[in-house]
Structure formats: structure tokens, C-alpha cells
Scaffold this motif. Structure first.
Motif, short mmCIF file in Angstrom:
data_model
loop_
_atom_site.label_atom_id
_atom_site.label_comp_id
_atom_site.label_asym_id
_atom_site.label_seq_id
_atom_site.Cartn_x
_atom_site.Cartn_y
_atom_site.Cartn_z
N ALA A 179 0.82 -1.22 0.00
CA ALA A 179 0.00 0.00 0.00
C ALA A 179 0.85 1.27 0.00
CB ALA A 179 -0.93 0.00 1.21
N VAL A 180 1.89 1.28 0.84
CA VAL A 180 2.69 2.51 0.95
C VAL A 180 3.49 2.76 -0.32
CG1 VAL A 180 4.65 3.56 2.15
CG2 VAL A 180 2.78 2.56 3.46
N MET A 181 4.20 1.72 -0.79
CA MET A 181 5.01 1.94 -2.00
C MET A 181 4.11 2.25 -3.20
SD MET A 181 8.36 -0.48 -1.91
CE MET A 181 7.59 -2.08 -1.76
N CYS A 182 3.02 1.48 -3.35
CA CYS A 182 2.17 1.69 -4.54
C CYS A 182 1.43 3.03 -4.47
CB CYS A 182 1.14 0.57 -4.67
SG CYS A 182 1.90 -0.99 -5.04
N GLY A 183 0.91 3.38 -3.32
CA GLY A 183 0.11 4.60 -3.23
C GLY A 183 0.99 5.83 -3.07
N ALA A 184 1.60 5.98 -1.90
CA ALA A 184 2.44 7.16 -1.66
C ALA A 184 3.63 7.18 -2.62
CB ALA A 184 2.93 7.16 -0.21
N GLY A 185 4.23 6.01 -2.87
CA GLY A 185 5.39 5.95 -3.76
C GLY A 185 5.05 6.46 -5.15
N VAL A 204 -10.68 5.13 -3.12
CA VAL A 204 -10.17 5.23 -1.75
C VAL A 204 -10.08 3.85 -1.10
CG1 VAL A 204 -10.32 6.49 0.44
CG2 VAL A 204 -11.33 7.47 -1.60
N GLY A 205 -9.28 2.96 -1.68
CA GLY A 205 -8.94 1.71 -0.98
C GLY A 205 -7.67 1.97 -0.19
N GLY A 206 -6.96 0.91 0.16
CA GLY A 206 -5.71 1.06 0.90
C GLY A 206 -4.69 1.84 0.09
N VAL A 207 -4.58 1.52 -1.20
CA VAL A 207 -3.60 2.20 -2.04
C VAL A 207 -4.00 3.65 -2.29
CG1 VAL A 207 -2.59 2.21 -4.36
CG2 VAL A 207 -2.76 0.07 -3.09
N GLY A 208 -5.29 3.90 -2.55
CA GLY A 208 -5.76 5.28 -2.75
C GLY A 208 -5.56 6.11 -1.49
N SER A 209 -5.83 5.49 -0.33
CA SER A 209 -5.63 6.22 0.93
C SER A 209 -4.16 6.55 1.13
CB SER A 209 -6.11 5.36 2.11
OG SER A 209 -7.46 5.01 1.94
N LEU A 327 14.62 -1.13 -0.96
CA LEU A 327 15.73 -0.96 0.00
C LEU A 327 16.01 0.51 0.30
CD1 LEU A 327 18.16 -3.72 -1.30
CD2 LEU A 327 17.15 -3.62 0.99
N VAL A 328 15.67 1.37 -0.64
CA VAL A 328 15.88 2.81 -0.45
C VAL A 328 14.63 3.46 0.15
CG1 VAL A 328 16.25 5.01 -1.67
CG2 VAL A 328 17.50 2.94 -2.38
N HIS A 329 13.47 3.15 -0.43
CA HIS A 329 12.28 3.92 -0.09
C HIS A 329 11.57 3.46 1.18
CE1 HIS A 329 12.90 5.18 -4.32
NE2 HIS A 329 12.57 6.34 -3.80
N ILE A 330 11.59 2.14 1.47
CA ILE A 330 10.90 1.71 2.70
C ILE A 330 11.56 2.35 3.93
CG2 ILE A 330 10.46 -0.30 4.20
CD1 ILE A 330 9.58 -1.83 1.73
N GLN A 338 7.98 7.50 11.66
CA GLN A 338 8.48 7.66 13.03
C GLN A 338 8.45 9.13 13.46
OE1 GLN A 338 12.19 5.59 12.20
NE2 GLN A 338 11.76 4.13 13.82
N GLN A 339 8.62 10.03 12.49
CA GLN A 339 8.60 11.46 12.81
C GLN A 339 7.19 12.03 12.91
OE1 GLN A 339 11.19 13.66 10.04
NE2 GLN A 339 12.37 11.78 9.84
N GLY A 340 6.19 11.17 12.66
CA GLY A 340 4.80 11.62 12.75
C GLY A 340 4.33 12.38 11.52
N LYS A 341 5.08 12.28 10.42
CA LYS A 341 4.69 13.02 9.22
C LYS A 341 3.92 12.17 8.21
CE LYS A 341 8.81 15.95 9.48
NZ LYS A 341 10.19 16.09 8.99
N PHE A 342 3.74 10.91 8.52
CA PHE A 342 3.21 9.99 7.52
C PHE A 342 2.43 8.90 8.27
CE2 PHE A 342 4.51 6.61 4.19
CZ PHE A 342 3.48 6.97 3.34
N SER A 343 1.16 9.19 8.56
CA SER A 343 0.39 8.38 9.52
C SER A 343 -0.26 7.16 8.85
CB SER A 343 -0.67 9.25 10.18
OG SER A 343 -0.06 10.37 10.76
N VAL A 344 0.59 6.26 8.44
CA VAL A 344 0.15 5.06 7.73
C VAL A 344 -0.79 4.20 8.57
CG1 VAL A 344 1.03 2.94 6.70
CG2 VAL A 344 2.30 5.05 6.44
#
Ligand SMILES: [Zn+2]
Ligand SMILES: [Zn+2]
Length: 378
Positions: A179-185, A204-209, A327-330, A338-344
Motif C-alpha cells: 500500500a505505501v510503496m504503490c500509493g504514496a510511492g 479510496v482503498g488502501g492504495v488510494g488512501s 531498500l531505499v524507499h521503505i 516515526q517522525q509523525g509526518k506519515f500516519s500510515v
């Protein structure tokens, strides 16, 4: 030494709904070979349901059978093969569904998401080093995307795992694998949305969210979100949508064009339907970019007004794994979490045991869930 564990096995796609009655996924004892020299045995702690799993079960996408689905997961490394250096027993890892061989021209040039050997291994239902590690009696059981995470354990290539920090909960970590790589990535890499750009997200599924969270992270000035389900739009507003457009008697695209004053800079189709793609395509302004990532049924025909494409100077892109190098993006996206900027974690709507996987399929098909976490050891 081989060993046995429980897994959700699919023998036949296209079974009727409700899945709680037809039970396409059967919890069965299967046998696994120990990890090969470049492989890893992972105790699966969290595996989330993605629409791609539904497409395996309903047969929209053809896979070799029998197969254990599940391609968005996390777990703890139990054992590693003799040549594995990247992880050790006890490490927490995200499983990633596109193995990156590391030596093909695409991997070497930084486009790990295009790794040819990884794609071929996935299509064969096997692992990167060839063949499957799962069986039942004499019958080979196939891996889904090199993983097969709807199970207590997974034997995978070391190129299918990325270490994750232990202070991130494993259920949240699982989401980073798809979800994170496909949507936000896709928003951050494939689209490369810049601060101030305007964005439309269709579905608005997991990837859209996740795409909504990505657009927020990119600094999009306005985020227009379209869906057929008003509940999904209410949810979208809670995670960053600035405007929502319900697909009803008045097409969502008309609302987006009006609200945006003539179209957005970018539109992302995340629903996996031609209708969603058309909405996305028509929602961008002249010169805008539309990106498709929702995996439309490959048998669905589509015609494009090519002259209109020329005169509108639009760009159409496809996005696979959000153009990410896992390996780079995750690690990058986990640091932002962790910084609270990306509330997955906001994407998690349910936790279920492996025994309730068919119920989870129904909930996904009925749009009653965003991301459901299967916990084989709960
Ligand atoms: Zn997925
Ligand atoms: Zn490669």
C-alpha cells in the motif's frame, strides 16, 4: 529438514460470493523446504489484504494453482541461508512483492521495480532462485509474488525482505510492502508531485488512501478525492482530502473540474476500473499527468481519443511498485512515519486471525474495510 505449518491455500479461482460460504481459501497444513542458501524463513506476524489478493481469488488475474496468496506482510526472521548477509535471525522485516535480483540492467541502473528476473520468478509462482519451496504430498504449491504471506511462515528470497526498525509495530510495517510503496510511492516518485501542485485521486482503498497521505507529504495544495462510496469519502477527509466528489448522478469528474477551476496538475487512478481511469484522465488540466496504478482487468477494452491526447498535451503513465526501490524507499518512508509526518497506521481498519480470511475477503469486496491485518499468531 522440512517442516509443517498452516497456510491459506487457493485451489480454484472464481468461486461464488459470499466467500464466507464458498470458502475459496482453505486453512491447510502444508510442508516447506528449509530456506536455500540465498533465502530466508520468516515467521509471518502481519499480512494485510490488498485488492490484488482479491483479483487472485476472483480470477481477474490468472495465477498457477494451487497457490497461497498474500503479498503485503511483515514478520520476524527465524532462519537464514548460508550466503545471506542482509538479515539475521530475530530481525524484523517487511516482505516486498517484487524481488530485486540486484544484478540485472534495471536493478543496476536504479530501477529495481522493473527487475526482469524478479518479474519472471513472480509469474512462475516460484522464488527468485527458481521453483517453489511449498508443497503438500507430491503437489507443489505456488508462491504469490515470491511471498505467500497468508500463512504462519514464509520461505522467501533474501531479495524479498527489507529490515525494519523494531519500534515500528509489525502490523503497521506490513503496509509498507504494498500500500505505501504503490500509493504514496506513486505520488512521490512516478508522479513526482511538487509542493503546491493540485492532485486528484480516484478510488479510496488502501492504495488510494496511501496516495492521499503521499500527496499530503508532497505538499500538494489541494487534494481532490473521488469514489462511489460516501463512507470512503468521509474517511478520505480524515486523512487529508481537501475536497471530495461522489460518483453519482453527477459524474465526479464534473465536480472535480468545477472545484479545481478546470482540472488538476495530476490525477491518480487507484480503483482498478476503466471508469476510474476515465475520471482521472478527464480530471487533469491541459498539460497534466494521469498515472494509473489500480490494475484494471486486462480483458477490459479501452479506446482513447488520441487526437485529444495530443491537443490536451496530457501525459499518461503506468506505475509499478510506485517506482520504488524497496531498500531505499521503505526506510525513508518508515523514518517519516516515526517522525509523525506519515500516519500510515490510519489505514488499518481491522485485525483478524488467519481462520477468518474468507470473511476478510468479503469485507474487502463489499468495501467495508480499508486495510485488514491478518495475524496468524494472534
Ligand atoms: Zn497489493
Ligand atoms: Zn534485477
Amino acid at each position: 529438514m522440512t517442516f509443517q505449518f498452516q497456510a491459506a491455500v487457493l485451489r480454484q479461482s472464481g468461486m461464488p460470493r459470499p466467500y464466507q460460504e464458498s470458502k475459496p481459501l482453505q486453512l491447510e497444513e502444508i510442508t516447506a523446504q528449509p530456506p536455500g542458501e540465498s533465502e530466508v524463513l520468516v515467521k509471518v506476524m502481519a499480512a494485510s489484504l490488498c485488492r490484488s489478493d482479491l483479483s487472485v481469488v476472483n480470477g481477474v488475474r490468472a495465477w498457477p494453482m494451487p497457490i497461497v496468496p498474500g503479498h503485503e506482510a511483515s514478520g520476524v526472521v527465524e532462519e537464514v541461508g548460508s550466503s545471506v548477509k542482509s538479515v539475521k535471525a530475530g530481525d524484523h522485516v517487511v516482505l516486498v512483492y517484487q524481488p530485486q535480483c540486484g544484478v540485472c540492467p534495471d536493478c543496476v541502473s536504479g530501477d529495481a521495480h522493473l527487475c526482469g528476473p524478479g518479474l519472471m520468478a513472480n509469474r512462475s509462482g516460484g522464488l527468485l532462485a527458481g521453483g517453489t519451496r511449498l508443497y503438500q504430498g507430491e503437489v507443489n504449491i505456488h508462491h504469490h509474488m515470491g511471498l505467500s504471506a497468508f500463512a504462519e511462515y514464509a520461505v522467501v528470497s533474501e531479495h524479498s525482505v527489507v529490515p525494519m526498525p523494531k519500534d515500528i509495530p509489525l502490523d503497521v510495517g506490513a503496509l509498507f510492502g504494498c500500500a505505501v510503496m504503490c500509493g504514496a510511492g506513486t505520488v512521490l516518485n512516478t508522479g513526482a508531485v511538487r509542493p503546491g501542485d493540485t492532485v486528484a485521486i480516484v478510488g479510496v482503498g488502501g492504495v488510494g488512501s496511501s496516495a492521499i497521505l503521499g500527496a499530503k507529504l508532497a505538499g500538494a495544495s489541494e487534494i481532490f478525492v473521488a469514489d462511489k462510496d460516501p463512507r470512503k469519502l468521509d474517511f478520505a477527509k480524515t486523512i487529508g482530502a481537501t475536497h471530495v466528489a461522489l460518483e453519482d448522478d453527477t459524474p465526479a469528474v464534473e465536480k472535480i473540474l468545477e472545484l479545481s477551476g478546470g482540472g488538476t496538475d495530476y490525477a491518480f487512478e487507484t480503483a482498478g476500473t476503466i471508469g476510474a481511469f476515465e475520471t482521472a484522465y478527464s480530471s487533469v488540466k491541459r498539460g497534466g499527468t494521469v498515472v494509473s496504478l489500480g490494475l484494471v482487468d486486462p480483458k477490459t477494452p479501452f479506446s482513447l481519443d488520441v487526437a485529444g491526447l495530443v491537443t490536451s498535451a496530457k501525459t499518461i503513465k503506468g506505475s509499478y511498485v510506485g517506482s520504488c526501490n524497496p531498500l531505499v524507499h521503505i526506510p525513508r518512508y518508515m523514518s517519516l512515519y516515526q517522525q509523525g509526518k506519515f500516519s500510515v497506521d490510519q489505514l488499518i481498519s481491522h485485525h483478524l486471525p488467519l481462520a477468518e480470511i474468507n470473511k476478510a475477503l468479503d469485507q474487502m469486496a463489499d468495501n467495508d474495510a480499508v486495510r485488514q491485518i491478518i495475524q496468524p499468531w494472534a
